[in-house]
Design a protein around this motif. Structure first.
Motif, PDB file in Angstrom:
ATOM      1  N   GLY A 238      73.629  61.340 -18.715  1.00  0.00           N
ATOM      2  CA  GLY A 238      74.302  61.609 -17.449  1.00  0.00           C
ATOM      3  C   GLY A 238      74.797  60.355 -16.755  1.00  0.00           C
ATOM      4  O   GLY A 238      75.302  59.424 -17.380  1.00  0.00           O
ATOM      5  N   ASP A 239      74.637  60.355 -15.427  1.00  0.00           N
ATOM      6  CA  ASP A 239      75.107  59.211 -14.636  1.00  0.00           C
ATOM      7  C   ASP A 239      73.942  58.316 -14.215  1.00  0.00           C
ATOM      8  O   ASP A 239      73.990  57.669 -13.173  1.00  0.00           O
ATOM      9  CB  ASP A 239      75.890  59.692 -13.413  1.00  0.00           C
ATOM     10  CG  ASP A 239      75.021  60.481 -12.428  1.00  0.00           C
ATOM     11  OD1 ASP A 239      73.911  60.889 -12.816  1.00  0.00           O
ATOM     12  OD2 ASP A 239      75.459  60.673 -11.277  1.00  0.00           O
ATOM     13  N   VAL A 240      72.898  58.271 -15.053  1.00  0.00           N
ATOM     14  CA  VAL A 240      71.699  57.517 -14.696  1.00  0.00           C
ATOM     15  C   VAL A 240      72.008  56.049 -14.465  1.00  0.00           C
ATOM     16  O   VAL A 240      71.482  55.437 -13.524  1.00  0.00           O
ATOM     17  CB  VAL A 240      70.610  57.683 -15.780  1.00  0.00           C
ATOM     18  CG1 VAL A 240      69.523  56.631 -15.621  1.00  0.00           C
ATOM     19  CG2 VAL A 240      69.999  59.076 -15.692  1.00  0.00           C
ATOM     20  N   LEU A 241      72.846  55.453 -15.299  1.00  0.00           N
ATOM     21  CA  LEU A 241      73.139  54.032 -15.123  1.00  0.00           C
ATOM     22  C   LEU A 241      73.785  53.778 -13.762  1.00  0.00           C
ATOM     23  O   LEU A 241      73.462  52.789 -13.089  1.00  0.00           O
ATOM     24  CB  LEU A 241      74.045  53.530 -16.250  1.00  0.00           C
ATOM     25  CG  LEU A 241      74.288  52.024 -16.302  1.00  0.00           C
ATOM     26  CD1 LEU A 241      72.976  51.249 -16.350  1.00  0.00           C
ATOM     27  CD2 LEU A 241      75.158  51.660 -17.502  1.00  0.00           C
ATOM     28  N   MET A 242      74.639  54.681 -13.328  1.00  0.00           N
ATOM     29  CA  MET A 242      75.251  54.536 -12.003  1.00  0.00           C
ATOM     30  C   MET A 242      74.214  54.745 -10.913  1.00  0.00           C
ATOM     31  O   MET A 242      74.242  54.064  -9.876  1.00  0.00           O
ATOM     32  CB  MET A 242      76.403  55.533 -11.834  1.00  0.00           C
ATOM     33  CG  MET A 242      77.259  55.273 -10.599  1.00  0.00           C
ATOM     34  SD  MET A 242      78.036  53.647 -10.611  1.00  0.00           S
ATOM     35  CE  MET A 242      77.913  53.193  -8.875  1.00  0.00           C
ATOM     36  N   GLN A 243      73.268  55.631 -11.127  1.00  0.00           N
ATOM     37  CA  GLN A 243      72.191  55.816 -10.157  1.00  0.00           C
ATOM     38  C   GLN A 243      71.354  54.542 -10.037  1.00  0.00           C
ATOM     39  O   GLN A 243      70.918  54.173  -8.940  1.00  0.00           O
ATOM     40  CB  GLN A 243      71.312  57.003 -10.570  1.00  0.00           C
ATOM     41  CG  GLN A 243      72.014  58.349 -10.464  1.00  0.00           C
ATOM     42  CD  GLN A 243      71.167  59.485 -11.025  1.00  0.00           C
ATOM     43  OE1 GLN A 243      70.054  59.280 -11.497  1.00  0.00           O
ATOM     44  NE2 GLN A 243      71.706  60.686 -10.977  1.00  0.00           N
ATOM     45  N   CYS A 244      71.130  53.878 -11.147  1.00  0.00           N
ATOM     46  CA  CYS A 244      70.412  52.599 -11.118  1.00  0.00           C
ATOM     47  C   CYS A 244      71.180  51.579 -10.276  1.00  0.00           C
ATOM     48  O   CYS A 244      70.592  50.848  -9.463  1.00  0.00           O
ATOM     49  CB  CYS A 244      70.230  52.061 -12.531  1.00  0.00           C
ATOM     50  SG  CYS A 244      69.025  52.941 -13.548  1.00  0.00           S
ATOM     51  N   ILE A 245      72.478  51.533 -10.461  1.00  0.00           N
ATOM     52  CA  ILE A 245      73.312  50.586  -9.722  1.00  0.00           C
ATOM     53  C   ILE A 245      73.215  50.840  -8.221  1.00  0.00           C
ATOM     54  O   ILE A 245      73.088  49.907  -7.420  1.00  0.00           O
ATOM     55  CB  ILE A 245      74.772  50.679 -10.209  1.00  0.00           C
ATOM     56  CG1 ILE A 245      74.881  50.113 -11.632  1.00  0.00           C
ATOM     57  CG2 ILE A 245      75.729  49.959  -9.261  1.00  0.00           C
ATOM     58  CD1 ILE A 245      76.228  50.352 -12.292  1.00  0.00           C
ATOM     59  N   ARG A 246      73.222  52.106  -7.834  1.00  0.00           N
ATOM     60  CA  ARG A 246      73.150  52.443  -6.408  1.00  0.00           C
ATOM     61  C   ARG A 246      71.785  52.099  -5.815  1.00  0.00           C
ATOM     62  O   ARG A 246      71.698  51.694  -4.648  1.00  0.00           O
ATOM     63  CB  ARG A 246      73.438  53.930  -6.210  1.00  0.00           C
ATOM     64  CG  ARG A 246      74.867  54.359  -6.568  1.00  0.00           C
ATOM     65  CD  ARG A 246      75.144  55.774  -6.086  1.00  0.00           C
ATOM     66  NE  ARG A 246      76.453  56.231  -6.507  1.00  0.00           N
ATOM     67  CZ  ARG A 246      76.661  57.124  -7.482  1.00  0.00           C
ATOM     68  NH1 ARG A 246      75.631  57.661  -8.123  1.00  0.00           N
ATOM     69  NH2 ARG A 246      77.888  57.496  -7.801  1.00  0.00           N
ATOM     70  N   ALA A 247      70.726  52.268  -6.596  1.00  0.00           N
ATOM     71  CA  ALA A 247      69.375  52.097  -6.059  1.00  0.00           C
ATOM     72  C   ALA A 247      68.920  50.643  -6.041  1.00  0.00           C
ATOM     73  O   ALA A 247      67.944  50.305  -5.364  1.00  0.00           O
ATOM     74  CB  ALA A 247      68.387  52.929  -6.872  1.00  0.00           C
ATOM     75  N   THR A 248      69.599  49.774  -6.763  1.00  0.00           N
ATOM     76  CA  THR A 248      69.164  48.382  -6.883  1.00  0.00           C
ATOM     77  C   THR A 248      69.752  47.547  -5.748  1.00  0.00           C
ATOM     78  O   THR A 248      70.927  47.664  -5.414  1.00  0.00           O
ATOM     79  CB  THR A 248      69.595  47.803  -8.245  1.00  0.00           C
ATOM     80  OG1 THR A 248      69.146  48.672  -9.290  1.00  0.00           O
ATOM     81  CG2 THR A 248      69.014  46.421  -8.459  1.00  0.00           C
ATOM     82  N   LYS A 249      68.946  46.681  -5.202  1.00  0.00           N
ATOM     83  CA  LYS A 249      69.374  45.868  -4.061  1.00  0.00           C
ATOM     84  C   LYS A 249      70.377  44.809  -4.498  1.00  0.00           C
ATOM     85  O   LYS A 249      70.555  44.526  -5.686  1.00  0.00           O
ATOM     86  CB  LYS A 249      68.158  45.190  -3.420  1.00  0.00           C
ATOM     87  CG  LYS A 249      67.595  44.043  -4.245  1.00  0.00           C
ATOM     88  CD  LYS A 249      66.442  43.358  -3.523  1.00  0.00           C
ATOM     89  CE  LYS A 249      65.993  42.098  -4.277  1.00  0.00           C
ATOM     90  NZ  LYS A 249      64.863  41.428  -3.604  1.00  0.00           N
ATOM     91  N   ARG A 250      71.035  44.211  -3.541  1.00  0.00           N
ATOM     92  CA  ARG A 250      71.938  43.094  -3.823  1.00  0.00           C
ATOM     93  C   ARG A 250      71.145  41.974  -4.493  1.00  0.00           C
ATOM     94  O   ARG A 250      70.065  41.595  -4.036  1.00  0.00           O
ATOM     95  CB  ARG A 250      72.570  42.571  -2.533  1.00  0.00           C
ATOM     96  CG  ARG A 250      73.525  43.569  -1.886  1.00  0.00           C
ATOM     97  CD  ARG A 250      74.002  43.068  -0.522  1.00  0.00           C
ATOM     98  NE  ARG A 250      74.816  44.073   0.141  1.00  0.00           N
ATOM     99  CZ  ARG A 250      76.120  43.944   0.405  1.00  0.00           C
ATOM    100  NH1 ARG A 250      76.741  42.826   0.070  1.00  0.00           N
ATOM    101  NH2 ARG A 250      76.785  44.913   0.996  1.00  0.00           N
ATOM    102  N   GLY A 251      71.687  41.471  -5.571  1.00  0.00           N
ATOM    103  CA  GLY A 251      71.007  40.422  -6.311  1.00  0.00           C
ATOM    104  C   GLY A 251      69.902  40.918  -7.216  1.00  0.00           C
ATOM    105  O   GLY A 251      69.173  40.111  -7.806  1.00  0.00           O
ATOM    106  N   GLY A 252      69.756  42.244  -7.350  1.00  0.00           N
ATOM    107  CA  GLY A 252      68.695  42.817  -8.175  1.00  0.00           C
ATOM    108  C   GLY A 252      69.087  42.946  -9.637  1.00  0.00           C
ATOM    109  O   GLY A 252      70.203  42.582 -10.042  1.00  0.00           O
ATOM    110  N   ASP A 253      68.166  43.475 -10.420  1.00  0.00           N
ATOM    111  CA  ASP A 253      68.354  43.553 -11.870  1.00  0.00           C
ATOM    112  C   ASP A 253      68.155  44.974 -12.379  1.00  0.00           C
ATOM    113  O   ASP A 253      67.284  45.703 -11.887  1.00  0.00           O
ATOM    114  CB  ASP A 253      67.361  42.636 -12.587  1.00  0.00           C
ATOM    115  CG  ASP A 253      67.574  41.168 -12.256  1.00  0.00           C
ATOM    116  OD1 ASP A 253      68.723  40.785 -11.989  1.00  0.00           O
ATOM    117  OD2 ASP A 253      66.584  40.414 -12.246  1.00  0.00           O
ATOM    118  N   ILE A 254      68.944  45.336 -13.388  1.00  0.00           N
ATOM    119  CA  ILE A 254      68.870  46.650 -14.027  1.00  0.00           C
ATOM    120  C   ILE A 254      68.595  46.437 -15.509  1.00  0.00           C
ATOM    121  O   ILE A 254      69.279  45.646 -16.167  1.00  0.00           O
ATOM    122  CB  ILE A 254      70.189  47.426 -13.857  1.00  0.00           C
ATOM    123  CG1 ILE A 254      70.478  47.659 -12.378  1.00  0.00           C
ATOM    124  CG2 ILE A 254      70.148  48.745 -14.620  1.00  0.00           C
ATOM    125  CD1 ILE A 254      71.909  48.095 -12.109  1.00  0.00           C
TER     126      ILE A 254
END
Length: 336
Positions: A238-254
């Protein structure tokens, strides 16, 4: 049955497996014969079964296994008959650029047991000596065979560089997701969420002390989940990778840990990665974490009993086809 005949579960072509009686394989120079005690079934096996991950068929799949050495070949120096061992299934060439640069797990000519060569869903398996890791013979084989996936998780978290006090989330509550939750907590994460639509997987994580969110029925909670130091995609859907992007703070890591099917594309908003200066990190197998994984398994640092289920060789095809997904997070076959 002759002592030289053994049972092997062979994938002939995608979706077509059969149980075969085969000659016990002969040991070559610097190889050992392992009598397999247990073999785990993972997502990569499922992709191979469905033809969405490259493999050399026909082959006996299964790359997560442990057992006792029954015979050693000429030139074997460190292993002895009777040793209980887990296996790193990856065979690298040692000559290509990645190997020479210290990244053998990225070998351009990689071969793997259970993928290109016969693996652990057989009574016996031939293993090169350099792939063996000795374990305590007192270790439960159903757990000992999980040294490989635990090693993969540790390598992924090494790349993600989880630090004490971090807040994070794991998307996908299968076996690897449950391992990832525990490993992040062991590394000092102060708060870890599981994002998972299936209730039985959330319940397992909740019993282990983790907060969970149902992304289907608790969409607002997912929207509100933000400013996380790290997120991990263990779902590959699904769109899990995009959900990760939204939930991660500025300067964070996925961490992109899930093995997406070969050729599959997903949509993301590159502007968000750019604006938040995120790092999206890939992780593929491992080069050097199996000793640590063994120590953690033998010392009981992972809660494995709630997330593994013993199955038979005959049930393997049903597991790979998804027929047992409602009750099995991780199927592990105990060999006779």
């Amino acid at each position: 049955m002759s002592n030289h005949i053994s049972v092997s579960l062979v994938l002939k072509q995608p979706g077509d497996m059969e149980m075969r009686q085969v000659e016990r394989p002969a040991v070559g120079e610097r190889e050992v014969l392992v009598k397999v005690s247990a073999c785990g079934i993972c997502g990569t096996d499922r992709h191979i079964y469905h033809g969405t991950y490259p493999a050399s068929l026909p082959v006996s799949i299964g790359h997560e296994f442990a057992g006792f050495i029954e015979e050693v070949g000429i030139g074997v120096k460190q292993a002895t008959v009777g040793d209980f061992v887990s296996v790193n299934p990856n065979i690298w060439c040692g000559r290509c650029s990645p190997c020479l640069e210290g990244n053998p797990h990225l070998c351009q000519s990689m071969h793997a047991l259970g993928v290109d060569l016969n693996g652990g869903l057989s009574e016996y398996c031939i293993v090169p000596e350099q792939l063996l890791y000795k374990m305590s013979p007192e270790t439960d084989p159903l757990k000992a065979c999980l040294a490989e996936p635990v090693s993969c998780v540790l390598h992924g978290l090494d790349r993600l560089q989880v630090k004490a006090g971090y807040r994070g989330a794991v998307f996908g509550g299968g076996f690897i997701g449950q391992l990832m939750l525990q490993a992040m907590r062991l590394q000092g994460a102060s708060e870890v969420y599981l994002i998972e639509p299936q209730e039985h997987k959330r319940q397992v994580a909740e019993k282990l002390g983790f907060n969970t969110i149902d992304p289907v029925n608790e969409k607002q909670k997912l929207v509100e989940l933000s400013e996380l130091d790290v997120t991990v995609d263990c779902a590959g859907a699904g769109d899990v990778l995009m959900q990760c992007i939204r939930a991660t703070k500025r300067g964070g890591d996925i961490l992109l840990f899930a093995a997406y099917p070969q050729g599959k594309a997903v949509s993301i908003e590159p502007f968000e990665v750019f604006r938040k200066e995120l790092r999206v990190i890939g992780s593929f197998t491992y080069p050097d974490t199996q000793v640590r994984a063994i120590r953690m398994i033998e010392s009981g640092q992972f809660s494995l009993d709630p997330i593994i289920s013993e199955i038979t060789l005959e049930e393997t095809a049903d597991l790979l086809e998804g027929k047992l997904d409602h009750k099995v997070l991780k199927g592990v076959v105990r060999l006779p």
